[in-house]
Motif scaffolding. Structure first.
Motif, PDB file in Angstrom:
ATOM      1  N   PRO A 102       0.857  -1.388  -0.015  1.00  0.00           N
ATOM      2  CA  PRO A 102      -0.123  -0.126  -0.023  1.00  0.00           C
ATOM      3  C   PRO A 102       0.769   1.269   0.011  1.00  0.00           C
ATOM      4  O   PRO A 102       0.502   2.208  -0.795  1.00  0.00           O
ATOM      5  N   ASP A 103       1.835   1.358   0.766  1.00  0.00           N
ATOM      6  CA  ASP A 103       2.782   2.395   0.861  1.00  0.00           C
ATOM      7  C   ASP A 103       4.255   1.913   0.641  1.00  0.00           C
ATOM      8  O   ASP A 103       4.823   1.785   1.448  1.00  0.00           O
ATOM      9  N   PRO A 104       4.518   1.883  -0.806  1.00  0.00           N
ATOM     10  CA  PRO A 104       6.056   1.433  -0.853  1.00  0.00           C
ATOM     11  C   PRO A 104       6.897   2.459  -0.311  1.00  0.00           C
ATOM     12  O   PRO A 104       6.596   3.600  -0.220  1.00  0.00           O
ATOM     13  N   TRP A 105       8.174   2.098  -0.618  1.00  0.00           N
ATOM     14  CA  TRP A 105       9.359   3.176   0.025  1.00  0.00           C
ATOM     15  C   TRP A 105       9.265   4.593  -0.616  1.00  0.00           C
ATOM     16  O   TRP A 105       9.589   5.635   0.005  1.00  0.00           O
ATOM     17  N   PRO A 106       8.889   4.686  -1.987  1.00  0.00           N
ATOM     18  CA  PRO A 106       8.894   5.980  -2.351  1.00  0.00           C
ATOM     19  C   PRO A 106       7.963   6.863  -1.571  1.00  0.00           C
ATOM     20  O   PRO A 106       7.959   7.982  -1.490  1.00  0.00           O
ATOM     21  N   VAL A 107       6.699   6.304  -1.369  1.00  0.00           N
ATOM     22  CA  VAL A 107       5.771   7.063  -0.665  1.00  0.00           C
ATOM     23  C   VAL A 107       6.216   7.402   0.716  1.00  0.00           C
ATOM     24  O   VAL A 107       6.121   8.655   1.099  1.00  0.00           O
ATOM     25  N   LEU A 108       6.741   6.398   1.433  1.00  0.00           N
ATOM     26  CA  LEU A 108       7.355   6.755   2.699  1.00  0.00           C
ATOM     27  C   LEU A 108       8.440   7.591   2.711  1.00  0.00           C
ATOM     28  O   LEU A 108       8.719   8.602   3.526  1.00  0.00           O
ATOM     29  N   LEU A 109       9.233   7.753   1.727  1.00  0.00           N
ATOM     30  CA  LEU A 109      10.552   8.496   1.544  1.00  0.00           C
ATOM     31  C   LEU A 109       9.721  10.030   1.378  1.00  0.00           C
ATOM     32  O   LEU A 109      10.132  10.978   2.083  1.00  0.00           O
ATOM     33  N   GLY A 110       8.854  10.502   0.608  1.00  0.00           N
ATOM     34  CA  GLY A 110       8.125  11.468   0.409  1.00  0.00           C
ATOM     35  C   GLY A 110       7.651  11.955   1.584  1.00  0.00           C
ATOM     36  O   GLY A 110       7.748  13.106   1.872  1.00  0.00           O
ATOM     37  N   ASP A 111       6.887  11.048   2.463  1.00  0.00           N
ATOM     38  CA  ASP A 111       6.391  11.559   3.711  1.00  0.00           C
ATOM     39  C   ASP A 111       7.467  11.862   4.585  1.00  0.00           C
ATOM     40  O   ASP A 111       7.362  13.091   5.452  1.00  0.00           O
ATOM     41  N   GLY A 112       8.613  11.323   4.592  1.00  0.00           N
ATOM     42  CA  GLY A 112       9.742  11.726   5.469  1.00  0.00           C
ATOM     43  C   GLY A 112      10.418  12.970   5.281  1.00  0.00           C
ATOM     44  O   GLY A 112      11.056  13.543   6.051  1.00  0.00           O
ATOM     45  N   LEU A 113      10.564  12.943   3.900  1.00  0.00           N
ATOM     46  CA  LEU A 113      11.254  14.373   3.679  1.00  0.00           C
ATOM     47  C   LEU A 113      10.272  15.461   3.196  1.00  0.00           C
ATOM     48  O   LEU A 113      10.639  16.589   2.905  1.00  0.00           O
ATOM     49  N   GLU A 114       8.851  15.161   3.499  1.00  0.00           N
ATOM     50  CA  GLU A 114       7.846  16.168   3.109  1.00  0.00           C
ATOM     51  C   GLU A 114       8.131  16.932   1.744  1.00  0.00           C
ATOM     52  O   GLU A 114       8.235  18.013   1.525  1.00  0.00           O
ATOM     53  N   ARG A 115       8.388  15.864   0.772  1.00  0.00           N
ATOM     54  CA  ARG A 115       8.556  16.421  -0.625  1.00  0.00           C
ATOM     55  C   ARG A 115       7.706  15.486  -1.543  1.00  0.00           C
ATOM     56  O   ARG A 115       7.592  14.239  -1.256  1.00  0.00           O
ATOM     57  N   PRO A 116       7.099  16.076  -2.575  1.00  0.00           N
ATOM     58  CA  PRO A 116       6.655  15.127  -3.648  1.00  0.00           C
ATOM     59  C   PRO A 116       7.442  14.329  -4.338  1.00  0.00           C
ATOM     60  O   PRO A 116       8.558  14.518  -4.737  1.00  0.00           O
ATOM     61  N   ILE A 117       6.769  13.166  -4.533  1.00  0.00           N
ATOM     62  CA  ILE A 117       7.714  12.074  -5.258  1.00  0.00           C
ATOM     63  C   ILE A 117       7.076  11.560  -6.520  1.00  0.00           C
ATOM     64  O   ILE A 117       5.761  11.681  -6.668  1.00  0.00           O
ATOM     65  N   ALA A 118       7.915  11.315  -7.580  1.00  0.00           N
ATOM     66  CA  ALA A 118       7.409  10.849  -8.761  1.00  0.00           C
ATOM     67  C   ALA A 118       7.931   9.355  -8.625  1.00  0.00           C
ATOM     68  O   ALA A 118       9.000   9.175  -8.966  1.00  0.00           O
ATOM     69  N   SER A 154      15.822   8.629   4.079  1.00  0.00           N
ATOM     70  CA  SER A 154      15.453   9.958   4.544  1.00  0.00           C
ATOM     71  C   SER A 154      16.628  10.581   5.269  1.00  0.00           C
ATOM     72  O   SER A 154      16.723  11.919   5.371  1.00  0.00           O
ATOM     73  N   ALA A 155      17.143   9.690   6.117  1.00  0.00           N
ATOM     74  CA  ALA A 155      18.452  10.198   6.961  1.00  0.00           C
ATOM     75  C   ALA A 155      19.452  10.428   6.219  1.00  0.00           C
ATOM     76  O   ALA A 155      20.268  11.578   6.469  1.00  0.00           O
ATOM     77  N   ALA A 156      19.842   9.882   4.864  1.00  0.00           N
ATOM     78  CA  ALA A 156      20.849  10.014   4.053  1.00  0.00           C
ATOM     79  C   ALA A 156      20.744  11.346   3.206  1.00  0.00           C
ATOM     80  O   ALA A 156      21.399  12.204   2.840  1.00  0.00           O
ATOM     81  N   MET A 157      19.320  11.457   2.959  1.00  0.00           N
ATOM     82  CA  MET A 157      19.215  12.583   2.106  1.00  0.00           C
ATOM     83  C   MET A 157      18.557  14.043   2.633  1.00  0.00           C
ATOM     84  O   MET A 157      18.720  15.056   2.012  1.00  0.00           O
ATOM     85  N   SER A 158      18.182  13.986   3.966  1.00  0.00           N
ATOM     86  CA  SER A 158      17.432  15.173   4.403  1.00  0.00           C
ATOM     87  C   SER A 158      18.619  16.338   4.662  1.00  0.00           C
ATOM     88  O   SER A 158      17.733  17.460   4.505  1.00  0.00           O
ATOM     89  N   GLU A 159      19.686  16.303   4.689  1.00  0.00           N
ATOM     90  CA  GLU A 159      20.506  17.539   4.715  1.00  0.00           C
ATOM     91  C   GLU A 159      20.643  18.069   3.513  1.00  0.00           C
ATOM     92  O   GLU A 159      20.984  19.310   3.177  1.00  0.00           O
ATOM     93  N   THR A 160      20.799  17.363   2.227  1.00  0.00           N
ATOM     94  CA  THR A 160      20.830  17.863   0.891  1.00  0.00           C
ATOM     95  C   THR A 160      19.607  18.050   0.243  1.00  0.00           C
ATOM     96  O   THR A 160      19.536  19.133  -0.430  1.00  0.00           O
ATOM     97  N   VAL A 161      18.347  17.441   0.395  1.00  0.00           N
ATOM     98  CA  VAL A 161      17.259  17.472  -0.126  1.00  0.00           C
ATOM     99  C   VAL A 161      16.223  18.505   0.866  1.00  0.00           C
ATOM    100  O   VAL A 161      15.775  17.770   1.764  1.00  0.00           O
ATOM    101  N   SER A 162      16.334  19.612   1.108  1.00  0.00           N
ATOM    102  CA  SER A 162      15.609  20.467   1.691  1.00  0.00           C
ATOM    103  C   SER A 162      14.034  20.863   1.112  1.00  0.00           C
ATOM    104  O   SER A 162      13.894  20.663   0.057  1.00  0.00           O
ATOM    105  N   GLN A 163      13.235  21.264   1.978  1.00  0.00           N
ATOM    106  CA  GLN A 163      11.878  21.592   1.753  1.00  0.00           C
ATOM    107  C   GLN A 163      11.945  22.745   0.438  1.00  0.00           C
ATOM    108  O   GLN A 163      12.640  23.538   0.791  1.00  0.00           O
TER     109      GLN A 163
END
Length: 274
Positions: free
Chosen positions: A49-65, A265-274
């Motif tokens: 139902p919620d694969p890793w791209p969806v969860l990653l988008g939620d964690g980073l608060e960013r839209p996912i394609a 999310s932990a690896a990308m959070s500092e690079t991919v800001s909102q």
């Protein structure tokens, strides 16, 4: 959990981008400001139902394609101009490590969108395996198994070809991206240092070694490894019909998707800001 109304059980909210003939899992991403997720069955999130791209988008608060496709190989992302352009324009990208078998090479060709479909053996492969009737083979997995059974030593030439082609095409794909990129390894075992021939039968990502991943280090920000041994697999939280139960039991479970999203999310959070 079983769904009884339709096979598969989940509404994947299918969508298309521009004139691409590739059907992606929704929801459809906005035109800008998204993170591109490329990969195979796990990225698409079959039965999840919620694969890793969806969860990653939620964690980073960013839209996912989510451009993931079931059984995809690199050819899909290099040959579809629309998807390639969208991936190149993304603010960042995550590429699930896909096996080396499901792509065209000098020994055989695959379907341009359904990369697990075997299309044709080249003259080179027919000369290497004159005893094989390629007209009876429809899928790459069956092709690989047939070649290894016929002569594992000769198959070494095929394996070396697909491995070499995979590294070259991964470099090409990564070089096309304008934003930072991460790799995601999802499998039942870590990347192997050596490649036993039987690793390419029923185990993914097929024929990928750690040296092949190391060859990409200069082009990526990092590689996240998520390993779920087969004896730890669980279908809890997955949604599928009884018809697909056998297939579902062979896939990585919901817990693996959660671990992948948390690590990314932990690896990308500092690079991919909102």
């Amino acid at each position: 959990m079983y769904a009884t109304e339709i096979r598969g059980g989940l509404d994947y909210a299918p969508c298309r981008y521009g004139k691409s003939r590739v059907t992606c899992r929704g929801p459809k991403a906005p035109e800008t400001g998204y993170i591109a997720c490329l990969g195979g069955t796990e990225t698409f999130g079959r039965f999840v139902p919620d694969p890793w791209p969806v969860l990653l988008g939620d964690g980073l608060e960013r839209p996912i394609a989510n451009f993931g496709q079931i059984n995809a190989g690199l050819d899909l992302y290099l040959n579809d101009a629309v998807i390639a352009g969208l991936a190149a324009s993304a603010d960042a990208a995550v590429l699930q490590v896909m096996g080396a078998a499901n792509m065209s090479n000098r020994f055989y060709s695959v379907h341009p969108r359904r990369n697990d479909r075997f299309v044709k053996a080249s003259d080179t492969l027919q000369r290497l395996y004159p005893e094989v009737d390629f007209s009876q083979i429809s899928f790459v997995g069956a092709l690989i198994a047939t070649l290894i059974e016929a002569d594992a030593e000769r198959f070494g030439f095929v394996m070396h070809e697909v491995q070499t082609a995979w590294v070259a095409r991964m470099k090409k794909l990564l070089d096309s991206l304008s934003g930072p990129a991460w790799l995601l390894w999802m499998g039942t075992a870590p990347p192997p240092d050596a490649m036993p021939l039987d690793y390419g039968i029923g185990r993914e990502p097929a024929f990928i070694t750690r040296d092949m991943l190391d060859a990409l280090k200069r082009r990526i920000r990092g590689c996240i490894e998520v390993v779920e041994p087969s004896d730890h697999a669980s279908t809890e939280g997955m949604v599928f019909s009884e018809f697909d139960a056998v297939i579902a039991r062979q896939m990585l479970g919901v817990a693996a998707h959660e671990r992948a999203a948390d690590a990314l999310s932990a690896a990308m959070s500092e690079t991919v800001s909102q």
